[in-house]
Design an enzyme around this catalytic site. Structure first.
Site, PDB file in Angstrom:
ATOM      1  N   SER A  23      -3.416  -8.329 -10.699  1.00 63.70           N
ATOM      2  CA  SER A  23      -3.518  -7.477 -11.884  1.00 63.70           C
ATOM      3  C   SER A  23      -3.852  -8.291 -13.129  1.00 63.70           C
ATOM      4  O   SER A  23      -3.576  -9.486 -13.203  1.00 63.70           O
ATOM      5  CB  SER A  23      -2.204  -6.741 -12.114  1.00 63.70           C
TER       6      SER A  23
HETATM    7  N1  SAH Z   1       1.435  -8.094  -7.726  1.00 63.44           N
HETATM    8  C1  SAH Z   1       0.240  -8.535  -7.059  1.00 63.44           C
HETATM    9  C2  SAH Z   1      -0.858  -7.500  -7.110  1.00 63.44           C
HETATM   10  C3  SAH Z   1      -1.448  -7.258  -5.780  1.00 63.44           C
HETATM   11  S1  SAH Z   1      -2.485  -5.841  -5.629  1.00 63.44           S
HETATM   12  C4  SAH Z   1      -0.202  -9.877  -7.586  1.00 63.44           C
HETATM   13  O1  SAH Z   1       0.375 -10.389  -8.546  1.00 63.44           O
HETATM   14  O2  SAH Z   1      -1.122 -10.446  -7.005  1.00 63.44           O
HETATM   15  C5  SAH Z   1      -1.398  -4.678  -4.876  1.00 63.44           C
HETATM   16  C6  SAH Z   1      -0.882  -5.037  -3.499  1.00 63.44           C
HETATM   17  O3  SAH Z   1      -0.149  -3.920  -3.030  1.00 63.44           O
HETATM   18  C7  SAH Z   1      -1.936  -5.324  -2.446  1.00 63.44           C
HETATM   19  O4  SAH Z   1      -1.755  -6.612  -1.953  1.00 63.44           O
HETATM   20  C8  SAH Z   1      -1.681  -4.274  -1.359  1.00 63.44           C
HETATM   21  O5  SAH Z   1      -1.865  -4.744  -0.047  1.00 63.44           O
HETATM   22  C9  SAH Z   1      -0.213  -3.951  -1.624  1.00 63.44           C
HETATM   23  N2  SAH Z   1       0.256  -2.677  -1.087  1.00 63.44           N
HETATM   24  C10 SAH Z   1      -0.361  -1.457  -1.064  1.00 63.44           C
HETATM   25  N3  SAH Z   1       0.423  -0.545  -0.465  1.00 63.44           N
HETATM   26  C11 SAH Z   1       1.575  -1.195  -0.111  1.00 63.44           C
HETATM   27  C12 SAH Z   1       2.765  -0.808   0.566  1.00 63.44           C
HETATM   28  N4  SAH Z   1       2.964   0.433   1.018  1.00 63.44           N
HETATM   29  N5  SAH Z   1       3.728  -1.742   0.754  1.00 63.44           N
HETATM   30  C13 SAH Z   1       3.564  -3.010   0.331  1.00 63.44           C
HETATM   31  N6  SAH Z   1       2.453  -3.443  -0.295  1.00 63.44           N
HETATM   32  C14 SAH Z   1       1.466  -2.548  -0.503  1.00 63.44           C
END
Ligand code: SAH
Length: 267
Positions: free
Chosen positions: A110
């Site tokens: 993000s």
């Molecule tokens: N906080 C992260 C942002 C990653 S993007 C960072 O700092 O890099 C959002 C993430 O949510 C993705 O990796 C995706 O795989 C995950 N995601 C989506 N649905 C999810 C679920 N049901 N449980 C766990 N992770 C999930």
């Protein structure tokens, strides 16, 4: 272990920067109030890497403050975590720009502004007023682990869950050298929350669904707050804040956002 990208001299924007020698030497050029002067997260002692990137992080923090992030604790955390360690070496030059970046498997880290904004919102929970640190926090969507590292600076315990094995492993690798004993990484479906760590004083989702899963509401502590991107009636995505109060759940719909989708199951 995979070699993390070192911080390239190319990262500077062409403007003259304080030479590391100055920072190490007698003359102080960084103001004591600068959040980026705090020791970088996970660094046992200041290293060349930490010092090289701290000025660039300080600029990012200044910009966040100009954009309206006024929580000093959040700004300090943003100044401490070395975002460039969480992105691919090819993207290191963009690590401190206010932009989301690809982290593999179709997912993104993000924007710094969004990370800071969401954590600042969590800290404004009615039940947390005045507390320096949040208690247990659940993060859905570990991704590359960046936001988990920022959360580790502002919460006592962080439970971070990721549904994609590849990213869970990558986050582990990214976070290992930082030795953050209060970050617990879980591979699983975050739509179910993580009951073992509940109740949470805060829940933050990095992925947006059609609505907020019931499990998150159940696992929120009384007085706690949840911040998540969620689909609105118009089909757009917006930030939703939900407070669990003795009078029931209270919901606020905030600005539009653009997060990757919340998906069920693991892969
Ligand atoms: N906080 C992260 C942002 C990653 S993007 C960072 O700092 O890099 C959002 C993430 O949510 C993705 O990796 C995706 O795989 C995950 N995601 C989506 N649905 C999810 C679920 N049901 N449980 C766990 N992770 C999930």
């Amino acid at each position: 272990m995979k070699q993390r990208p070192s911080f390239p001299a190319r990262l500077d924007s062409g403007k003259p920067q304080a030479a590391p020698k100055t920072l190490l030497g007698a003359t102080r050029v960084v103001t004591p109030q600068s959040p980026a002067r705090a020791k970088p997260v996970g660094m046992a002692s200041p290293t060349g890497v930490g010092l090289d990137s701290s000025a660039i992080r300080a600029r990012m923090v200044k910009k966040l403050a100009e954009q309206g992030i006024d929580d000093a604790v959040v700004l300090e955390a943003m100044g401490r975590v070395e975002r460039h360690r969480f992105v691919d070496s090819a993207l290191v030059n963009q690590a401190y720009e206010d932009t989301s970046l690809p982290i593999g498997l179709g997912q993104t880290i993000s924007k710094p502004n969004v990370v800071a904004r969401m954590i600042a919102l969590l800290r404004e929970a009615p039940g947390l007023q005045g507390a320096q640190l949040m208690g247990r926090v659940l993060e859905i969507g570990t991704g590359c682990g960046y936001q988990a590292a920022v959360l580790a600076c502002v919460a006592r315990e962080v439970y971070s869950i990721e549904r994609l094995r590849g990213l869970h492993d990558k986050a582990r690798e990214n976070l290992r050298p930082m030795r953050l004993p209060n970050v617990h990484m879980i591979f699983g479906d975050g739509m179910l929350g993580y009951a073992q760590g509940a109740p949470y004083s805060a829940i933050i989702s990095a992925a947006g669904g059609e609505n907020v899963p019931q499990a998150w509401m159940d696992q929120l502590a009384m007085g706690g707050r949840l911040v998540a991107p969620t689909q609105t009636q118009s089909g757009q995505q917006a930030l939703v804040v939900i407070d669990k109060t003795p009078q029931g759940f209270q919901q606020m719909l905030l600005e539009p956002v653009n997060f990757v989708p919340l998906k069920s199951g693991i892969a």
